[in-house]
Design a protein around this motif. Structure first.
Motif, mmCIF file in Angstrom:
data_model
loop_
_atom_site.group_PDB
_atom_site.id
_atom_site.type_symbol
_atom_site.label_atom_id
_atom_site.label_comp_id
_atom_site.label_asym_id
_atom_site.label_seq_id
_atom_site.Cartn_x
_atom_site.Cartn_y
_atom_site.Cartn_z
ATOM 1 N N LEU A 1 0.821 -1.193 0.000
ATOM 2 C CA LEU A 1 0.000 0.000 0.000
ATOM 3 C C LEU A 1 0.864 1.254 0.000
ATOM 4 C CD1 LEU A 1 -2.783 1.371 0.378
ATOM 5 C CD2 LEU A 1 -2.429 1.146 2.820
ATOM 6 N N CYS A 2 1.851 1.252 0.858
ATOM 7 C CA CYS A 2 2.693 2.429 0.953
ATOM 8 C C CYS A 2 3.550 2.589 -0.283
ATOM 9 C CB CYS A 2 3.578 2.352 2.195
ATOM 10 S SG CYS A 2 2.652 2.552 3.724
ATOM 11 N N ALA A 3 3.972 1.478 -0.837
ATOM 12 C CA ALA A 3 4.822 1.571 -2.005
ATOM 13 C C ALA A 3 4.057 2.101 -3.197
ATOM 14 C CB ALA A 3 5.409 0.199 -2.335
ATOM 15 N N VAL A 4 2.772 1.790 -3.244
ATOM 16 C CA VAL A 4 1.982 2.209 -4.389
ATOM 17 C C VAL A 4 1.781 3.702 -4.393
ATOM 18 C CG1 VAL A 4 -0.309 2.092 -5.390
ATOM 19 C CG2 VAL A 4 0.857 0.026 -4.691
ATOM 20 N N GLY A 5 1.492 4.254 -3.251
ATOM 21 C CA GLY A 5 1.239 5.674 -3.290
ATOM 22 C C GLY A 5 1.253 6.295 -1.913
ATOM 23 N N PRO A 6 1.248 7.609 -1.895
ATOM 24 C CA PRO A 6 1.241 8.296 -0.618
ATOM 25 C C PRO A 6 -0.022 7.960 0.161
ATOM 26 C CG PRO A 6 1.739 9.790 -2.414
ATOM 27 C CD PRO A 6 1.308 8.506 -3.030
ATOM 28 N N CYS A 7 0.129 7.742 1.402
ATOM 29 C CA CYS A 7 -1.035 7.469 2.227
ATOM 30 C C CYS A 7 -0.700 7.923 3.627
ATOM 31 C CB CYS A 7 -1.374 5.981 2.229
ATOM 32 S SG CYS A 7 -0.183 5.003 3.110
ATOM 33 N N SER A 8 -1.692 7.880 4.426
ATOM 34 C CA SER A 8 -1.482 8.241 5.821
ATOM 35 C C SER A 8 -1.564 6.989 6.667
ATOM 36 C CB SER A 8 -2.510 9.282 6.263
ATOM 37 O OG SER A 8 -3.812 8.866 5.946
ATOM 38 N N CYS A 9 -0.890 5.977 6.196
ATOM 39 C CA CYS A 9 -0.854 4.731 6.949
ATOM 40 C C CYS A 9 -0.457 4.991 8.383
ATOM 41 C CB CYS A 9 0.168 3.791 6.302
ATOM 42 S SG CYS A 9 0.663 2.449 7.366
ATOM 43 N N PHE B 1 -6.377 14.617 -1.461
ATOM 44 C CA PHE B 1 -6.205 13.852 -2.684
ATOM 45 C C PHE B 1 -4.777 13.997 -3.191
ATOM 46 C CE2 PHE B 1 -10.671 15.102 -2.467
ATOM 47 C CZ PHE B 1 -11.257 13.858 -2.443
ATOM 48 N N SER B 2 -4.036 12.934 -3.122
ATOM 49 C CA SER B 2 -2.647 12.969 -3.540
ATOM 50 C C SER B 2 -2.429 11.987 -4.671
ATOM 51 C CB SER B 2 -1.728 12.643 -2.361
ATOM 52 O OG SER B 2 -2.030 11.368 -1.866
ATOM 53 N N CYS B 3 -1.540 12.350 -5.571
ATOM 54 C CA CYS B 3 -1.244 11.514 -6.724
ATOM 55 C C CYS B 3 -0.404 10.325 -6.294
ATOM 56 C CB CYS B 3 -0.517 12.331 -7.793
ATOM 57 S SG CYS B 3 -0.025 11.347 -9.224
ATOM 58 N N SER B 4 -0.801 9.140 -6.723
ATOM 59 C CA SER B 4 -0.066 7.932 -6.380
ATOM 60 C C SER B 4 1.248 7.827 -7.131
ATOM 61 C CB SER B 4 -0.918 6.700 -6.692
ATOM 62 O OG SER B 4 -2.080 6.707 -5.897
ATOM 63 N N PHE B 5 1.446 8.648 -8.127
ATOM 64 C CA PHE B 5 2.657 8.559 -8.939
ATOM 65 C C PHE B 5 3.702 9.582 -8.518
ATOM 66 C CE2 PHE B 5 -0.612 6.654 -11.498
ATOM 67 C CZ PHE B 5 0.012 5.542 -12.030
ATOM 68 N N CYS B 6 3.267 10.792 -8.304
ATOM 69 C CA CYS B 6 4.244 11.844 -8.022
ATOM 70 C C CYS B 6 4.001 12.520 -6.685
ATOM 71 C CB CYS B 6 4.244 12.887 -9.139
ATOM 72 S SG CYS B 6 2.707 13.825 -9.277
ATOM 73 N N GLY B 7 2.894 12.223 -6.026
ATOM 74 C CA GLY B 7 2.653 12.771 -4.710
ATOM 75 C C GLY B 7 2.023 14.146 -4.682
ATOM 76 N N ARG B 8 1.741 14.705 -5.817
ATOM 77 C CA ARG B 8 1.111 16.016 -5.823
ATOM 78 C C ARG B 8 -0.276 15.922 -5.199
ATOM 79 N NH1 ARG B 8 2.417 19.716 -10.975
ATOM 80 N NH2 ARG B 8 1.558 21.178 -9.475
ATOM 81 N N ILE B 9 -0.663 16.976 -4.561
ATOM 82 C CA ILE B 9 -1.905 16.942 -3.794
ATOM 83 C C ILE B 9 -2.892 17.957 -4.344
ATOM 84 C CG2 ILE B 9 -0.922 16.070 -1.668
ATOM 85 C CD1 ILE B 9 -0.460 18.881 -0.749
ATOM 86 N N TYR B 10 -4.155 17.618 -4.207
ATOM 87 C CA TYR B 10 -5.210 18.451 -4.773
ATOM 88 C C TYR B 10 -6.365 18.548 -3.798
ATOM 89 C CZ TYR B 10 -2.644 17.882 -9.083
ATOM 90 O OH TYR B 10 -1.654 17.887 -10.020
ATOM 91 N N ARG B 11 -7.115 19.616 -3.945
ATOM 92 C CA ARG B 11 -8.259 19.834 -3.082
ATOM 93 C C ARG B 11 -9.445 18.975 -3.488
ATOM 94 N NH1 ARG B 11 -7.627 24.487 -0.092
ATOM 95 N NH2 ARG B 11 -5.909 25.834 -0.741
ATOM 96 N N GLN B 12 -9.536 18.692 -4.778
ATOM 97 C CA GLN B 12 -10.683 17.945 -5.261
ATOM 98 C C GLN B 12 -10.214 16.724 -6.037
ATOM 99 O OE1 GLN B 12 -13.668 20.265 -7.277
ATOM 100 N NE2 GLN B 12 -13.191 22.091 -6.081
ATOM 101 N N LYS B 13 -11.016 15.695 -5.918
ATOM 102 C CA LYS B 13 -10.671 14.438 -6.569
ATOM 103 C C LYS B 13 -10.616 14.594 -8.077
ATOM 104 C CE LYS B 13 -12.006 9.571 -6.438
ATOM 105 N NZ LYS B 13 -12.994 8.624 -5.872
ATOM 106 N N VAL B 14 -11.488 15.413 -8.626
ATOM 107 C CA VAL B 14 -11.526 15.568 -10.072
ATOM 108 C C VAL B 14 -10.247 16.220 -10.576
ATOM 109 C CG1 VAL B 14 -12.693 17.795 -9.918
ATOM 110 C CG2 VAL B 14 -12.896 16.423 -11.989
ATOM 111 N N HIS B 15 -9.668 17.058 -9.784
ATOM 112 C CA HIS B 15 -8.412 17.688 -10.193
ATOM 113 C C HIS B 15 -7.277 16.685 -10.198
ATOM 114 C CE1 HIS B 15 -10.391 21.555 -8.534
ATOM 115 N NE2 HIS B 15 -10.725 21.361 -9.792
ATOM 116 N N LEU B 16 -7.297 15.810 -9.223
ATOM 117 C CA LEU B 16 -6.293 14.745 -9.220
ATOM 118 C C LEU B 16 -6.467 13.854 -10.441
ATOM 119 C CD1 LEU B 16 -4.126 12.928 -8.029
ATOM 120 C CD2 LEU B 16 -5.884 11.860 -6.607
ATOM 121 N N ARG B 17 -7.703 13.575 -10.760
ATOM 122 C CA ARG B 17 -7.949 12.698 -11.917
ATOM 123 C C ARG B 17 -7.439 13.344 -13.200
ATOM 124 N NH1 ARG B 17 -12.299 11.699 -15.359
ATOM 125 N NH2 ARG B 17 -13.547 13.291 -14.350
ATOM 126 N N LYS B 18 -7.692 14.615 -13.347
ATOM 127 C CA LYS B 18 -7.201 15.307 -14.536
ATOM 128 C C LYS B 18 -5.683 15.290 -14.579
ATOM 129 C CE LYS B 18 -9.279 19.296 -14.248
ATOM 130 N NZ LYS B 18 -9.753 20.648 -14.630
#
Length: 367
Positions: A141-149, A252-269
């Motif tokens: 889980l942690c390796a895949v993406g940023p989380c608050s494990c 909402f944080s990107c699982s690839f680069c860790g960038r964070i967004y306020r809205q899920k749709v922005h992360l998706r874009k």
DNA sequence: CAGCAGGGGGCGC
DNA sequence: CGCCCCCTGCTGG
């Protein structure tokens, strides 16, 4: 909770592949049989390698490694991209990562629900989370993406528990994927902590979890079994600093680069544009593609010559409002639009019109 | 400096 | 979630 139990949970499994087997055993059987999916231990390189895919590591993973918990091991995910018989759909690398992430999240979440069913009053949350992490391959889980494990968290304050739940359940809201990926055995418990779960129990547990999460203004109905992402007002926003985990501020944080967004749709874009290169809007005149329909509309104007934004002073026109605004500021800095209601000044007609929508409505409410 | 593309935020449904 | 909007950065004349 005694230390022996904790040792059992958080002991040396970071170097023990048995947990991998737990994860693999509980993947859909067809997937394992077909060798579509392989998961193998990966030693953490001392320094980033140009030849190794950059798997983002969340700050919490770093802290977890320092704490010596299960996050000390990362896994190399590889996938042969062809039609997966289980899902009957093609999976690319991102889908594969999300698959693992989703399974880990769902299992962690389910364990968390069960543990909160068993004991929500004492200080066993960290134990529960450790148990969940150890039994669900949270390393993955942690390796895949940023989380608050929260497996490394020493205490079990409601805020920490909430942060974990809210992080994981972002993916849980994808009920379609979960339904496809969650045979009953996926969530079964083999140990004595196992409890029978019915919908009422889960709802009760989720009510408990949701009670820890202040509902946002746009929260869905209470019948929704999904847990909403943690709103920013959950806790006092911490000061921005190098030691602050960004995921605590923006959910909402990107699982690839860790960038964070306020809205899920922005992360998706962002993921579509930067990582998966999925740009569904095509220009009929050229090879231009984009993730945003409005961007395509603007682009097409370069072909049609449409310039709908016209200068009120000279004959200049532009295809974008911001270009016209720049024109005003450079060529006609004295030309401003004054609001007759509030006296505010605006550069472009569009800005003024958008202002009037709020200004008039505000004015009407004050009458 | 104009034109253009893209990222990210806000809002209504 | 879709759409609109603003802002910013890059590029070429």
């Amino acid at each position: 909770m005694d230390d022996s139990a904790n040792d059992h949970i958080c002991g040396s499994h970071g170097r023990d592949t048995s947990l991998l087997n737990v994860v693999l055993d509980e993947l859909p059987q067809e997937m394992c049989k077909s060798n579509d999916f392989t998961l193998k231990p990966l030693a953490i390189p001392a320094s980033p390698s140009s030849t190794t895919p950059q798997v983002p590591k969340s700050p919490c993973c770093a802290s977890s490694r320092e704490a010596g918990n299960s996050c000390s091991q990362f896994h190399d995910l590889s996938y042969v991209p062809h039609v997966c018989s289980t899902l009957n759909m093609a999976l690319n690398l991102e889908d594969s990562l999300r698959l693992i992430h989703g399974i880990a999240c769902s299992k962690l979440d389910m364990h968390l629900r069960q543990m909160t069913s068993v004991d929500v009053t004492n200080a066993s949350s960290s134990y529960a989370l450790s148990l969940c992490c150890s039994r669900t391959g949270v390393s993955c889980l942690c390796a895949v993406g940023p989380c608050s494990c929260s497996s490394a968290l020493p205490s079990s304050s409601p805020q920490q528990l909430t942060a974990s739940a809210s992080c994981q359940t972002d993916d849980l809201t994808d009920t379609h994927a979960l339904e496809a990926l969650s045979p009953s055995s996926l969530f079964s418990l083999s140990e004595k902590q196992s409890v029978d779960l019915d919908k009422a129990t889960i709802s009760q547990d989720l009510s408990f979890l949701n009670s820890l999460i202040q509902p946002s203004s746009s929260a869905s109905s209470t019948n929704d079994l999904s847990i909403q992402p943690a709103p920013q007002t959950l806790v006092d926003p911490p000061p921005v600093g190098k030691n602050i985990c960004p995921s605590k501020m923006l959910p909402f944080s990107c699982s690839f680069c860790g960038r964070i967004y306020r809205q899920k749709v922005h992360l998706r874009k962002h993921v579509m544009a930067q990582h998966t290169k999925q740009k569904p809007f095509f220009c009929p005149h050229c090879a231009y593609t984009t993730v945003e329909k409005s961007h395509l509309t603007v682009h097409i104007r370069t072909h049609t010559g449409e310039r709908p934004y016209i200068c009120r002073v000279c004959h200049y026109s532009s295809s974008q409002n911001c270009t016209l605004k720049s024109h005003y500021l450079r060529k006609h800095p004295e030309s401003k639009i004054n609001c007759v209601t509030c006296g505010g000044t605006y550069v472009t007609e569009l800005e003024y019109q958008n202002h009037l929508k709020n200004c008039v409505s505000t004015f009407d409410r004050t009458l």
